[in-house]
Design an enzyme around this catalytic site. Structure first.
Site, PDB file in Angstrom:
ATOM      1  N   GLY A  93      44.512  42.017  48.884  1.00  0.00           N
ATOM      2  CA  GLY A  93      43.867  40.714  48.758  1.00  0.00           C
ATOM      3  C   GLY A  93      42.367  40.786  48.954  1.00  0.00           C
ATOM      4  O   GLY A  93      41.762  41.855  48.873  1.00  0.00           O
ATOM      5  N   ALA A  94      41.755  39.598  49.202  1.00  0.00           N
ATOM      6  CA  ALA A  94      40.287  39.469  49.232  1.00  0.00           C
ATOM      7  C   ALA A  94      39.732  40.095  47.939  1.00  0.00           C
ATOM      8  O   ALA A  94      38.885  40.982  47.971  1.00  0.00           O
ATOM      9  CB  ALA A  94      39.681  40.092  50.483  1.00  0.00           C
ATOM     10  N   GLY A 143      35.951  44.604  41.567  1.00  0.00           N
ATOM     11  CA  GLY A 143      36.651  45.879  41.401  1.00  0.00           C
ATOM     12  C   GLY A 143      38.127  45.642  41.098  1.00  0.00           C
ATOM     13  O   GLY A 143      38.698  46.214  40.157  1.00  0.00           O
ATOM     14  N   HIS A 144      38.762  44.760  41.896  1.00  0.00           N
ATOM     15  CA  HIS A 144      40.172  44.428  41.642  1.00  0.00           C
ATOM     16  C   HIS A 144      40.327  43.793  40.256  1.00  0.00           C
ATOM     17  O   HIS A 144      41.277  44.077  39.532  1.00  0.00           O
ATOM     18  CB  HIS A 144      40.689  43.419  42.674  1.00  0.00           C
ATOM     19  CG  HIS A 144      40.771  43.939  44.074  1.00  0.00           C
ATOM     20  ND1 HIS A 144      40.073  43.393  45.117  1.00  0.00           N
ATOM     21  CD2 HIS A 144      41.482  44.967  44.590  1.00  0.00           C
ATOM     22  CE1 HIS A 144      40.356  44.046  46.227  1.00  0.00           C
ATOM     23  NE2 HIS A 144      41.205  45.014  45.939  1.00  0.00           N
ATOM     24  N   ASP A 172      38.482  54.760  46.176  1.00  0.00           N
ATOM     25  CA  ASP A 172      39.416  55.400  47.108  1.00  0.00           C
ATOM     26  C   ASP A 172      39.958  56.666  46.440  1.00  0.00           C
ATOM     27  O   ASP A 172      41.153  56.755  46.123  1.00  0.00           O
ATOM     28  CB  ASP A 172      40.550  54.426  47.450  1.00  0.00           C
ATOM     29  CG  ASP A 172      40.023  53.160  48.088  1.00  0.00           C
ATOM     30  OD1 ASP A 172      39.804  53.150  49.291  1.00  0.00           O
ATOM     31  OD2 ASP A 172      39.797  52.178  47.348  1.00  0.00           O
ATOM     32  N   GLN A 205      42.847  58.396  48.191  1.00  0.00           N
ATOM     33  CA  GLN A 205      44.078  57.613  48.039  1.00  0.00           C
ATOM     34  C   GLN A 205      44.658  57.799  46.637  1.00  0.00           C
ATOM     35  O   GLN A 205      45.869  58.044  46.473  1.00  0.00           O
ATOM     36  CB  GLN A 205      43.759  56.135  48.296  1.00  0.00           C
ATOM     37  CG  GLN A 205      44.844  55.181  47.858  1.00  0.00           C
ATOM     38  CD  GLN A 205      44.567  53.746  48.251  1.00  0.00           C
ATOM     39  OE1 GLN A 205      44.747  53.390  49.395  1.00  0.00           O
ATOM     40  NE2 GLN A 205      44.167  52.905  47.317  1.00  0.00           N
ATOM     41  N   VAL A 222      33.432  49.845  40.547  1.00  0.00           N
ATOM     42  CA  VAL A 222      32.562  48.735  40.152  1.00  0.00           C
ATOM     43  C   VAL A 222      31.565  48.521  41.291  1.00  0.00           C
ATOM     44  O   VAL A 222      31.947  48.512  42.469  1.00  0.00           O
ATOM     45  CB  VAL A 222      33.380  47.448  39.884  1.00  0.00           C
ATOM     46  CG1 VAL A 222      32.472  46.301  39.480  1.00  0.00           C
ATOM     47  CG2 VAL A 222      34.424  47.702  38.800  1.00  0.00           C
TER      48      VAL A 222
END
Ligand code: PAF
Length: 252
Positions: free
Chosen positions: A12-13, A17-18, A131, A134, A157
């Site tokens: 969330g938030a 980028g998301h 990440d 990750q 981004v």
């Protein structure tokens, strides 16, 4: 949902980028699933978890605008009916970089991602290359456990001053935000990892690590004081050209 399914797991938030991950998923698939779940098992520091930003209403509106078909909002009892009795862990790369000062972090990440992939069964899942560690571990986990989902890494981004988009940026004080804008530049312009670490420390960052892995110079730093402290990560592509860099790559 019929046809191909793209999946974007998040905590969330949501930020630009998301949204770029969602756009890529919408472009490449017939349907897109977004999950929003702040995964407690990947936080080694309870204060970090308590401070993690939440902007659910805005996230749901952004998801709708981005063309998301399904939003998953699981809770702990749904994700961890076993109370984290079963875990997915990796014993090499996960101990390096962020794993060296965040014990258990990647076990939490890999476990929740494995669960989410098994729930959604997507054709493709999208992760930001900010990440990088990750992304690499998740890709390796999927190959290792024969998970058929294609793991897609998407470009970082950035804000106009180079700061990589991150939900944690919301926690930066104005002063820390100003300093954070120098992170990417200082990381990329140094000749060696050691020089980058020294330049970052000189600028006022508390440097957790700077290390080149797989052609990317990865770093974590902390900005801000005590309970206002925010940990940021970033990485830049580096070409191994100078003798100093070659020696450093060989030594690491
Ligand atoms: O990158 C994140 O936001 C999280 O680590 C992830 C992949 C959603 C797992 O909780």
């Amino acid at each position: 949902m019929s046809g191909s399914v793209g999946f974007v797991p998040t905590m969330g938030a949501l930020h630009e980028g998301h949204l770029s991950l969602l756009q890529e998923s919408v472009r490449q698939n017939d349907g897109t699933v977004l999950s929003i779940y702040v995964n407690a098992t990947q936080f080694n520091d309870p204060n970090d978890l308590a401070k993690y930003p939440s902007t659910l209403e805005a996230d749901l509106a952004a998801a709708k605008d981005a063309g998301v078909d399904v939003v998953l909002l699981p809770d702990y009892s749904q994700m961890y009916a076993d109370d984290f009795r079963f875990q997915v862990s990796e014993h090499e790369f996960s101990n390096d970089l962020c794993g060296s000062d965040r014990p258990g972090h990647f076990t939490g990440v890999l476990t929740v991602v494995m669960k989410l992939l098994n729930m959604v069964r997507p054709d493709r899942a999208y992760f930001g290359l900010k990440d990088f560690q990750q992304y690499t571990l998740i890709k390796d986990m999927c190959a290792t456990f024969f998970i058929p989902t294609q793991i897609v890494g998407c470009d970082i981004v950035r804000e106009t001053d180079g700061l990589a988009m991150s939900s944690r940026n919301l926690l930066l004080s104005p002063q820390a935000r100003q300093l954070a804008g120098r992170f990417n530049g200082l990381l990329g312009q140094a000749e060696t990892d050691g020089e980058a670490a020294a330049d970052l420390a000189q600028a006022g960052f508390d440097v957790a690590y700077v290390k080149t892995v797989g052609g990317r110079r990865c770093a974590a730093v902390v900005v801000g004081e005590s309970d206002q402290a925010v940990r940021l990560i970033d990485n830049v592509a580096v070409s191994v050209t100078s003798p100093a860099k070659v020696l450093q790559e060989i030594a690491s």
